[in-house]
Write a protein that holds these residues in place. Sequence first.
Motif, short mmCIF file in Angstrom:
data_model
loop_
_atom_site.label_atom_id
_atom_site.label_comp_id
_atom_site.label_asym_id
_atom_site.label_seq_id
_atom_site.Cartn_x
_atom_site.Cartn_y
_atom_site.Cartn_z
N ASP A 1 8.18 -3.03 -5.81
CA ASP A 1 8.91 -2.15 -4.90
C ASP A 1 9.83 -1.14 -5.60
OD1 ASP A 1 10.92 -3.82 -5.81
OD2 ASP A 1 11.36 -4.67 -3.84
N LEU A 2 9.79 -1.12 -6.92
CA LEU A 2 10.61 -0.21 -7.74
C LEU A 2 12.11 -0.39 -7.48
CD1 LEU A 2 8.44 3.02 -7.64
CD2 LEU A 2 8.80 1.49 -9.59
N GLN A 3 12.49 -1.56 -7.00
CA GLN A 3 13.90 -1.85 -6.79
C GLN A 3 14.65 -1.84 -8.12
OE1 GLN A 3 14.47 -5.53 -4.71
NE2 GLN A 3 16.59 -5.10 -4.25
N TYR A 4 13.94 -2.27 -9.15
CA TYR A 4 14.49 -2.20 -10.50
C TYR A 4 13.79 -1.06 -11.20
CZ TYR A 4 16.08 -6.78 -9.13
OH TYR A 4 16.65 -7.82 -8.46
N PRO A 5 14.52 -0.14 -11.80
CA PRO A 5 13.89 1.08 -12.32
C PRO A 5 13.01 0.85 -13.55
CG PRO A 5 16.23 1.03 -12.86
CD PRO A 5 15.96 -0.16 -11.98
N ALA A 6 11.82 1.40 -13.50
CA ALA A 6 10.90 1.33 -14.64
C ALA A 6 11.49 2.07 -15.84
CB ALA A 6 9.55 1.91 -14.26
N SER A 7 12.41 2.97 -15.60
CA SER A 7 13.04 3.72 -16.69
C SER A 7 13.80 2.82 -17.66
CB SER A 7 13.97 4.80 -16.13
OG SER A 7 15.00 4.20 -15.35
N MET A 8 14.02 1.57 -17.29
CA MET A 8 14.71 0.63 -18.18
C MET A 8 13.77 0.00 -19.20
SD MET A 8 17.86 0.79 -17.50
CE MET A 8 18.39 -0.55 -18.53
N ILE A 9 12.47 0.15 -19.02
CA ILE A 9 11.51 -0.46 -19.94
C ILE A 9 11.75 -0.05 -21.39
CG2 ILE A 9 9.05 -0.54 -20.56
CD1 ILE A 9 8.46 -0.55 -17.52
N PRO A 10 11.98 1.23 -21.71
CA PRO A 10 12.26 1.58 -23.11
C PRO A 10 13.51 0.89 -23.67
CG PRO A 10 11.64 3.54 -21.88
CD PRO A 10 11.82 2.43 -20.87
N GLU B 1 0.81 -1.22 0.00
CA GLU B 1 0.00 0.00 0.00
C GLU B 1 0.85 1.27 0.00
OE1 GLU B 1 -2.54 0.56 3.44
OE2 GLU B 1 -1.07 -0.42 4.73
N GLU B 2 2.01 1.24 0.62
CA GLU B 2 2.85 2.45 0.66
C GLU B 2 3.52 2.75 -0.68
OE1 GLU B 2 5.52 2.46 3.96
OE2 GLU B 2 3.94 1.94 5.38
N SER B 3 3.85 1.71 -1.44
CA SER B 3 4.58 1.94 -2.70
C SER B 3 3.67 2.02 -3.92
CB SER B 3 5.63 0.85 -2.91
OG SER B 3 5.02 -0.41 -3.08
N ILE B 4 2.41 1.63 -3.80
CA ILE B 4 1.52 1.60 -4.97
C ILE B 4 1.40 2.97 -5.66
CG2 ILE B 4 -0.91 1.34 -5.66
CD1 ILE B 4 -0.96 -1.19 -3.90
N PRO B 5 1.20 4.07 -4.96
CA PRO B 5 1.11 5.35 -5.68
C PRO B 5 2.38 5.67 -6.49
CG PRO B 5 0.33 5.60 -3.43
CD PRO B 5 0.94 4.24 -3.52
N TYR B 6 3.53 5.41 -5.93
CA TYR B 6 4.80 5.66 -6.63
C TYR B 6 4.96 4.70 -7.81
CZ TYR B 6 5.63 8.00 -2.20
OH TYR B 6 5.50 8.80 -1.10
N LEU B 7 4.64 3.44 -7.58
CA LEU B 7 4.73 2.43 -8.63
C LEU B 7 3.87 2.82 -9.82
CD1 LEU B 7 5.47 -0.51 -9.61
CD2 LEU B 7 3.34 -1.21 -8.49
N LEU B 8 2.61 3.16 -9.57
CA LEU B 8 1.71 3.50 -10.67
C LEU B 8 2.14 4.76 -11.39
CD1 LEU B 8 -1.74 2.62 -9.07
CD2 LEU B 8 -0.37 1.27 -10.66
N ARG B 9 2.55 5.77 -10.63
CA ARG B 9 3.02 7.01 -11.26
C ARG B 9 4.20 6.74 -12.18
NH1 ARG B 9 4.70 11.07 -7.02
NH2 ARG B 9 3.37 9.60 -6.12
#
Length: 147
Positions: free
Chosen positions: A109-118, A28-36
């Motif tokens: 948990d965003l331990q791995y950065p979503a910025s790597m998806i591209p 619940e604490e990381s969901i807003p950050y994860l989705l954003r």
Amino acid sequence: MPNPSLTSHQKATYSVELSIITPVYNSEESIPYLLRELVSVCDSTGKIYELVLVNDGSTDRSAELLAAASEINHNLKIITLSRNFGYQSAVSAGLDFAQGGMIVIMDDDLQYPASMIPVFIEYAEKGYDLVLGERLANKQNSWLREF
């Protein structure tokens, strides 16, 4: 924007070009950050995408937060498991549900950065069937574990 690496048959089969599967457990604490983060990165790709979030029997407010977010963003697809089955089962459920021509599996948990998806997409469009990310250094682990 259509994916140039898909054949015409695949383009007809997949209306969703990119699926991000994320098992969620008591987050619940990381969901807003994860989705954003995921929405921002996926929007930037120009691909038709879906975020497949698998609630793996969370006992906190994760299910409630995911349901509320999916009411606002229709790219979110929520699967709620009846109890905690574990990470691999949650991924498997997500794979059964995902519709994308490309699939990325991400932790919640965003331990791995979503910025790597591209970057993963770039390699997939070059023709690679499987693209894996590897963390080169983990400062959380002791030298013994790294050894």
